[in-house]
Design an enzyme around this catalytic site. Structure first.
Site, short mmCIF file in Angstrom:
data_model
loop_
_atom_site.label_atom_id
_atom_site.label_comp_id
_atom_site.label_asym_id
_atom_site.label_seq_id
_atom_site.Cartn_x
_atom_site.Cartn_y
_atom_site.Cartn_z
CB CYS A 23 -97.13 127.45 -27.77
SG CYS A 23 -98.66 126.61 -27.32
CB VAL A 76 -97.08 126.32 -22.19
CG1 VAL A 76 -96.12 126.25 -21.05
CG2 VAL A 76 -96.41 126.01 -23.53
CD GLU A 88 -106.10 121.44 -21.89
OE1 GLU A 88 -106.37 121.87 -23.02
OE2 GLU A 88 -105.38 120.46 -21.69
CB SER A 89 -105.54 127.53 -25.05
OG SER A 89 -106.09 126.55 -25.91
#
Ligand SMILES: N[C@@H](CCC(=O)N[C@@H](CS)C(=O)NCC(=O)O)C(=O)O
Length: 192
Positions: free
Chosen positions: A10, A50, A63-64
């Site tokens: 990811c 993720v 939330e990155s």
């Protein structure tokens, strides 16, 4: 101690892995099988996606982009955002508009009609930006670079995109890969 709910493939998780590595934060990683996601993940992120991070006894944070900013606040050293408010806003603008790059990437990965051209044009735009300044956000390496580099690595190493014709982008990537945090992510991509 921070726990990261992670997936090696990811690119959004890659952002978080890179920030944690840059800041030297000790992390416990829980690898999530995205093909067979555990039901409990929805309790940590309603979307079931993720990355998610969690501090001991803290709430899960998904939330990155939110996580990158949280880590910057929690671990200010070394700084990954510039000091000047205008420069910070510029970095945030680039991160906010990440879909200008990631949408063409995913279209290319799906093999959509016209996607080759669209993705090469998105890469060319990054190349122009990087011929005007050494890092995406300006003079210093930081969150803007970290926000984009996971897709650039995957494009080069997984999708076979030739970056040689984009010299500013190529040199930027070479500079970034001198950093252990980025080299480690390149290693993860190579093993996928
Ligand atoms: N906006 C999210 C996107 C995260 C995301 O799309 N993660 C993917 C893996 S790369 C995922 O969990 N996909 C599972 C799904 O969509 O159900 C972020 O920035 O963290």
């Amino acid at each position: 101690m921070i726990t990261l709910y992670d997936a090696a493939r990811c690119p959004y998780c890659a952002r978080v892995r890179i920030v944690l590595a840059e800041k030297g934060v000790e992390v416990e990683t829980v690898e999530i099988d995205l093909q067979n996601r555990p039901e409990w993940l929805y309790g940590k992120n309603v979307t079931g996606r993720v990355p998610v991070v969690e501090e001991d006894d803290g709430p899960p944070l998904p939330e990155s982009v939110v996580i990158m900013e949280f880590l910057e606040d929690r671990y200010p050293e070394p700084p990954l955002l510039p000091r000047d408010p205008v420069d910070r806003a510029f970095v945030r603008l680039l991160v906010f508009r990440d879909h200008d790059f990631t949408d063409p990437y995913y279209a290319f990965r799906r093999g959509e009609d016209g996607a080759d051209e669209r993705f090469l044009s998105a890469i060319a735009q990054l190349n122009v930006a990087l011929s005007e300044r050494p890092y995406l956000g300006g003079a210093e390496y930081g969150l803007a670079d970290i926000a984009y580099v996971p897709w650039v690595l995957r494009a080069r190493d997984m999708l076979g995109v030739e970056i040689g014709p984009f010299p500013a982008l190529r040199d930027w990537l070479a500079r970034l890969e001198e950093r252990p945090a980025i080299a480690s992510e390149a290693g993860i991509v190579a093993a996928l």
